[in-house]
Design an enzyme around this catalytic site. Structure first.
Site, mmCIF file in Angstrom:
data_model
loop_
_atom_site.group_PDB
_atom_site.id
_atom_site.type_symbol
_atom_site.label_atom_id
_atom_site.label_comp_id
_atom_site.label_asym_id
_atom_site.label_seq_id
_atom_site.Cartn_x
_atom_site.Cartn_y
_atom_site.Cartn_z
ATOM 1 N N GLY A 26 -1.126 -3.264 -10.182
ATOM 2 C CA GLY A 26 -2.300 -2.614 -10.776
ATOM 3 C C GLY A 26 -3.532 -3.482 -10.585
ATOM 4 O O GLY A 26 -3.434 -4.655 -10.204
ATOM 5 N N TYR A 51 15.780 2.147 -6.276
ATOM 6 C CA TYR A 51 14.663 2.634 -7.102
ATOM 7 C C TYR A 51 15.078 3.883 -7.899
ATOM 8 O O TYR A 51 14.824 3.983 -9.106
ATOM 9 C CB TYR A 51 13.477 2.947 -6.176
ATOM 10 N N ILE A 53 4.255 7.555 11.347
ATOM 11 C CA ILE A 53 5.199 8.484 10.704
ATOM 12 C C ILE A 53 6.610 7.973 10.992
ATOM 13 O O ILE A 53 6.960 7.724 12.150
ATOM 14 C CB ILE A 53 5.011 9.924 11.240
#
Ligand SMILES: NC(=O)c1ccc[n+]([C@@H]2O[C@H](COP(=O)([O-])OP(=O)(O)OC[C@H]3O[C@@H](n4cnc5c(N)ncnc54)[C@H](O)[C@@H]3O)[C@@H](O)[C@H]2O)c1
Length: 312
Positions: A39, A144, A203
Site C-alpha cells: 500500500g 493464495y 500476455i
C-alpha cells in the site's frame, strides 16, 4: 447504539483505501492497519487514524482493544498469486496467520462483524460449471486461493464457537484507479500503463483465459451493503460475465489508440482457464448489482493512470 468506528486492514492499498473513503463519507470514524508493504502512504485518508503494523503482530490486539471497532473490514493481504507460488510460507504467514491473529483481536475487543476480502477468481480453481455459484467446490490452484479458503473456514469456526459474525465477499477481478500498475496482479492497470508508456504488454498463454472483471466502486458498494444489512454469509461479487485477456487488450488498445500487438509468453503456473461468477445471491440478499460497464470502467482507469503517469 453501536459505536461508529470501522477498522480497515489494508486501508492503504487499492480496494481498502476506497473502502476507507466511502466509510468516512458514511459517517464512520475509520482506523487503518497497514504495514505499507504494498500500500501507499499517499493513499491513506487524512481523516483516518493510521497504525503502521503487520496484521500478524500480536500487538494488533492492543489496537483493536483501543479502537473498539464495531466492524472490521479485512483487506490486508499478500495479494498476488505469483508471489504465493514463489513463497507459500510467507503467503500463509500473512494471509492465514495474519487473519487468525486478527480474529483473536476481534474476539478480545468484542467486534460485531468482520467483512473478509476473499477471491472468486482463485478459490474455485478450474470450475466444473459456469457461472460459478457460492456452492461450487473450493479447489484453488495456488497457495493464495488455499489461504482464502482456509480463512473462510476459520471465520465459520469463529462464528460457530465464538459468535463472531462475518460476511465473506468473493471478488472477481477488481480493477480501477489506485490499482498498482507495476505489480503482478491487475491485468488492466498493467496493460494500460504499458500502453501509455509505449511498452508492449505481455500476455501469458493464449490470452483466451477469461476473468470476471468488476469495477472498484461496485466492489466498495458491496462492502457498504454488507455492513448496513448485517449480512451473514458468503457472496460472489463480480459482473457475471467472462472477458478474455485478449479482449481486455483490444478494448484498451482502442481507448488509447495503441498500435502494437501484445507479446505472448508461456502460460503461468496455476492460471485458471475460465471463471465467471453467479452473483444472484448478492443481488437477492444485499440488493447489490454491478453498475459500471466494462467500457466505462476501463475509461476511468485509463484517465487515472494517464494523470498519474504525467506526474512521474
Ligand atoms: N484486486 C483484486 O482483484 C482482488 C480480488 C480478490 C480478492 N482481493 C483481495 O482484496 C484485498 C485487497 O486487495 P488489493 O487488490 O487492494 O491489494 P493491495 O495489495 O493493493 O492491498 C493489500 C494491502 O495490504 C497491505 N498488507 C500486505 N501485507 C500486510 C501485512 N502483513 N500487514 C498489514 N498490511 C499488509 C498492503 O500494504 C496493501 O496496502 C486482498 O485481501 C486481496 O487478496 C483482491
Amino acid at each position: 447504539m453501536p459505536s461508529k468506528t470501522a477498522l480497515v486492514t489494508g486501508g492503504a492499498g487499492f480496494i481498502g483505501s476506497h473502502i476507507v473513503g466511502r466509510l468516512i463519507q458514511e459517517g464512520y470514524h475509520v482506523a487503518v492497519v497497514d504495514d505499507l508493504s504494498a500500500g501507499r502512504r499517499e493513499q491513506l485518508h487524512p481523516e483516518a487514524t493510521f497504525y503502521q503494523m503487520d496484521v500478524a503482530d500480536p500487538a494488533l490486539k492492543d489496537v483493536l482493544v483501543k479502537e473498539r471497532p464495531w466492524v472490521v473490514s479485512h483487506h490486508a493481504a499478500q495479494s498476488t498469486i505469483p508471489a504465493s507460488l514463489r513463497d507459500p510460507v510467507h503467503d500463509a504467514r500473512v494471509n492465514v496467520l495474519g487473519s487468525v491473529n486478527l480474529m483473536e483481536a476481534c474476539r478480545a475487543a468484542g467486534v460485531q462483524r468482520v467483512v473478509f476480502a476473499s477471491s472468486g477468481g482463485a478459490i474455485y480453481g478450474n470450475p466444473d460449471y459456469l457461472p460459478c455459484d457460492e456452492s461450487h467446490p473450493l479447489r484453488p490452484l495456488a497457495p493464495y486461493g488455499a489461504a482464502k479458503a482456509a480463512v473462510e473456514g476459520y471465520l465459520a469456526t469463529y462464528g460457530r464457537s465464538f459468535g463472531l459474525r462475518y460476511t465473506v465477499l468473493r471478488y472477481g477481478n477488481v480493477y480501477g484507479p489506485r490499482q498498482n500498475p507495476q505489480g503482478e496482479a491487475g491485468v488492466i492497470a498493467i496493460f494500460a500503463l504499458a500502453m501509455l508508456q509505449g511498452r508492449q504488454p505481455v500476455i501469458y498463454g493464449s490470452g483466451e483465459q477469461e476473468r470476471d472483471f468488476v469495477y472498484i466502486s461496485d466492489a466498495v458498494e458491496a462492502n457498504v451493503l454488507a455492513i448496513q444489512r448485517s449480512a451473514d454469509g458468503v457472496y460472489n461479487i463480480g459482473s457475471g460475465e467472462g472477458t478474455s485477456v485478449n479482449r481486455i487488450f483490444t478494448h484498451l488498445k482502442g481507448i488509447l489508440s495503441y498500435r502494437e500487438e501484445p507479446r505472448y509468453e508461456p502460460v503461468r503456473l496455476a492460471d485458471v482457464l475460465k471463471v465467471r461468477l453467479d452473483c444472484s445471491r448478492a443481488r437477492r440478499e444485499l440488493a447489490w448489482r454491478p453498475t459500471v460497464a466494462l467500457e466505462e470502467g476501463l475509461k476511468h482507469t485509463v484517465e487515472y493512470l494517464g494523470l498519474i503517469d504525467q506526474t512521474r
